[in-house]
Design a protein around this motif. Structure first.
Motif, PDB file in Angstrom:
ATOM      1  N   GLU A 261       0.803  -1.223   0.000  1.00 28.94           N
ATOM      2  CA  GLU A 261       0.000   0.000   0.000  1.00 28.94           C
ATOM      3  C   GLU A 261       0.839   1.279   0.000  1.00 28.94           C
ATOM      4  O   GLU A 261       0.422   2.294  -0.581  1.00 28.94           O
ATOM      5  N   ASN A 262       1.992   1.249   0.653  1.00 32.31           N
ATOM      6  CA  ASN A 262       2.788   2.469   0.824  1.00 32.31           C
ATOM      7  C   ASN A 262       4.021   2.526  -0.064  1.00 32.31           C
ATOM      8  O   ASN A 262       4.891   3.389   0.118  1.00 32.31           O
ATOM      9  N   TYR A 263       4.097   1.593  -1.007  1.00 33.78           N
ATOM     10  CA  TYR A 263       5.228   1.591  -1.937  1.00 33.78           C
ATOM     11  C   TYR A 263       4.730   1.337  -3.359  1.00 33.78           C
ATOM     12  O   TYR A 263       4.698   2.233  -4.193  1.00 33.78           O
ATOM     13  N   PHE A 264       4.274   0.113  -3.631  1.00 36.15           N
ATOM     14  CA  PHE A 264       3.879  -0.225  -4.996  1.00 36.15           C
ATOM     15  C   PHE A 264       2.617   0.502  -5.439  1.00 36.15           C
ATOM     16  O   PHE A 264       2.526   0.959  -6.579  1.00 36.15           O
ATOM     17  N   GLN A 265       1.627   0.631  -4.554  1.00 29.58           N
ATOM     18  CA  GLN A 265       0.406   1.329  -4.935  1.00 29.58           C
ATOM     19  C   GLN A 265       0.606   2.846  -5.008  1.00 29.58           C
ATOM     20  O   GLN A 265      -0.302   3.569  -5.423  1.00 29.58           O
ATOM     21  N   LEU A 266       1.800   3.316  -4.618  1.00 26.91           N
ATOM     22  CA  LEU A 266       2.140   4.725  -4.801  1.00 26.91           C
ATOM     23  C   LEU A 266       2.884   4.942  -6.116  1.00 26.91           C
ATOM     24  O   LEU A 266       3.228   6.078  -6.458  1.00 26.91           O
ATOM     25  N   GLY A 267       3.153   3.851  -6.835  1.00 25.52           N
ATOM     26  CA  GLY A 267       3.756   3.975  -8.160  1.00 25.52           C
ATOM     27  C   GLY A 267       5.248   3.741  -8.226  1.00 25.52           C
ATOM     28  O   GLY A 267       5.858   3.918  -9.286  1.00 25.52           O
ATOM     29  N   PHE A 268       5.871   3.315  -7.120  1.00 27.95           N
ATOM     30  CA  PHE A 268       7.315   3.058  -7.133  1.00 27.95           C
ATOM     31  C   PHE A 268       7.598   1.653  -7.661  1.00 27.95           C
ATOM     32  O   PHE A 268       6.802   0.726  -7.488  1.00 27.95           O
ATOM     33  N   LYS A 269       8.766   1.507  -8.284  1.00 26.44           N
ATOM     34  CA  LYS A 269       9.192   0.211  -8.797  1.00 26.44           C
ATOM     35  C   LYS A 269      10.563  -0.125  -8.227  1.00 26.44           C
ATOM     36  O   LYS A 269      11.368   0.767  -7.928  1.00 26.44           O
ATOM     37  N   PHE A 270      10.825  -1.427  -8.089  1.00 22.00           N
ATOM     38  CA  PHE A 270      12.066  -1.889  -7.468  1.00 22.00           C
ATOM     39  C   PHE A 270      12.815  -2.783  -8.436  1.00 22.00           C
ATOM     40  O   PHE A 270      12.232  -3.687  -9.048  1.00 22.00           O
ATOM     41  N   ASP A 271      14.105  -2.501  -8.588  1.00 19.78           N
ATOM     42  CA  ASP A 271      14.972  -3.339  -9.415  1.00 19.78           C
ATOM     43  C   ASP A 271      15.728  -4.296  -8.489  1.00 19.78           C
ATOM     44  O   ASP A 271      16.629  -3.866  -7.765  1.00 19.78           O
ATOM     45  N   PRO A 272      15.383  -5.588  -8.485  1.00 14.58           N
ATOM     46  CA  PRO A 272      16.029  -6.519  -7.557  1.00 14.58           C
ATOM     47  C   PRO A 272      17.507  -6.766  -7.843  1.00 14.58           C
ATOM     48  O   PRO A 272      18.228  -7.250  -6.977  1.00 14.58           O
ATOM     49  N   ILE A 273      17.946  -6.421  -9.053  1.00 12.90           N
ATOM     50  CA  ILE A 273      19.358  -6.627  -9.396  1.00 12.90           C
ATOM     51  C   ILE A 273      20.217  -5.525  -8.778  1.00 12.90           C
ATOM     52  O   ILE A 273      21.226  -5.789  -8.112  1.00 12.90           O
ATOM     53  N   THR A 274      19.805  -4.282  -8.988  1.00 15.90           N
ATOM     54  CA  THR A 274      20.562  -3.157  -8.428  1.00 15.90           C
ATOM     55  C   THR A 274      20.091  -2.781  -7.031  1.00 15.90           C
ATOM     56  O   THR A 274      20.750  -1.999  -6.346  1.00 15.90           O
ATOM     57  N   GLU A 275      18.926  -3.336  -6.622  1.00 17.65           N
ATOM     58  CA  GLU A 275      18.298  -3.010  -5.341  1.00 17.65           C
ATOM     59  C   GLU A 275      18.012  -1.513  -5.232  1.00 17.65           C
ATOM     60  O   GLU A 275      18.147  -0.907  -4.164  1.00 17.65           O
TER      61      GLU A 275
END
Length: 299
Positions: A261-275
């Motif tokens: 709710e407080n990360y992905f639903q705010l529109g942020f994306k995560f790159d697991p390779i570069t973290e």
């Protein structure tokens, strides 16, 4: 006449140089607009207002005012503090309530139970809290980077970025500790380290709240009381589960909800390779559910 023209030229140059940073370019405006279209922003209801340099910002004004080149800088700064306060509330719930009580139980239980509680605490911090802190720190920095002069770059002590980094570093300190059930002093050492870190985190959170955040009054019990009552009802049904194992499940579900709710639903994306966290370009599709599933599997 020449002197007057020189004065006018100097004033014009001063204006261009010192006001240029007050405007966002079209790319940044579009990126912030796209981010604020994500549904999660409208569901952040824990903050009454935030304050920055003596000025109050109310969430509905930050979210509902149309974003343009003229107000983009101010909105970005206000939203960064707003997001920081949202994360501060989460950390406050976890550390002042749950982690503090787990530490107390680690100390008060007999040797075997104390060992089990301590081992679970290490897993809770390593597998759940540290990855959450990484996402939080990345989100704050990614949002702040929309500003022409990001404070997380100009001032590394901006808001809770240093605190989140400190929480990340707990993992390195835990890895340095070699615990052994044959040597109980190793458990005492790690508890002392975690207790000191937790105490410092709580102090910093209190300072941050006083400096930036005004939370909406809430009459509900804290997480520890809520989960303790739920566990009592749970064991009344003849379900056999250690309280600390029950707590681990509750903390995991709580953190999963926060990340969703407080990360992905705010529109942020995560790159697991570069973290690293990044904000998609306006043309990139955003699928919070898919991103959440893929990333939490990685975590």
């Amino acid at each position: 006449m020449l002197l007057l023209k020189l004065i006018h030229l100097c004033i014009l140059l001063f204006f261009v140089i010192y006001t240029k940073g007050d405007w966002c370019n079209k790319e940044k405006v579009d990126k912030l607009r796209k981010l604020l279209q994500c549904s999660g922003w409208k569901n952040l209801n824990d903050i009454n207002f935030i304050q920055y340099y003596g000025k109050k910002y109310y969430p509905h004004n930050l979210l509902e005012t149309q974003t343009n080149g003229n107000n983009c800088e101010q909105k970005t700064r206000g939203l960064t503090v707003f997001l920081g306060c949202t994360y501060i509330k989460v950390l406050k719930n976890l550390f002042t309530s749950v982690i503090s009580n787990i530490l107390q139980n680690c100390q008060e239980n007999d040797n075997l139970n104390g060992i089990i509680w301590t081992e679970e605490l290490i897993n809770i911090i390593s597998i759940l809290i540290v990855p959450m802190a990484t996402l939080m720190k990345g989100a704050i920095e990614a949002l702040d980077n929309i500003h022409n002069y990001p404070l997380t770059i100009l001032n590394k002590f901006f808001m809770i970025s240093p605190l989140l980094e400190k929480i990340e570093n707990i993992l390195d300190e835990l890895k340095e500790q070699n615990i052994s059930r044959d040597d109980l002093t190793t458990y005492y050492s790690i508890l002392q380290m975690v207790r000191l870190c937790s105490k410092n985190i709580i102090i910093v959170l209190q300072v941050q709240i006083k400096s930036y955040c005004e939370f909406v009054p809430c009459d509900t019990n804290d997480l520890w009381d809520e989960w303790s009552q739920e566990y009592e009802a749970f064991i009344d049904q003849d379900e056999k589960l250690l309280f600390i194992k029950f707590l681990t499940k509750k903390i995991k579900n709580y953190i999963k909800t926060v990340i969703k709710e407080n990360y992905f639903q705010l529109g942020f994306k995560f790159d697991p390779i570069t973290e690293e966290t990044f904000i998609p370009t306006p043309t990139e599709p955003i699928d919070p559910e898919l991103e959440f599933k893929e990333t939490f599997e990685y975590l």
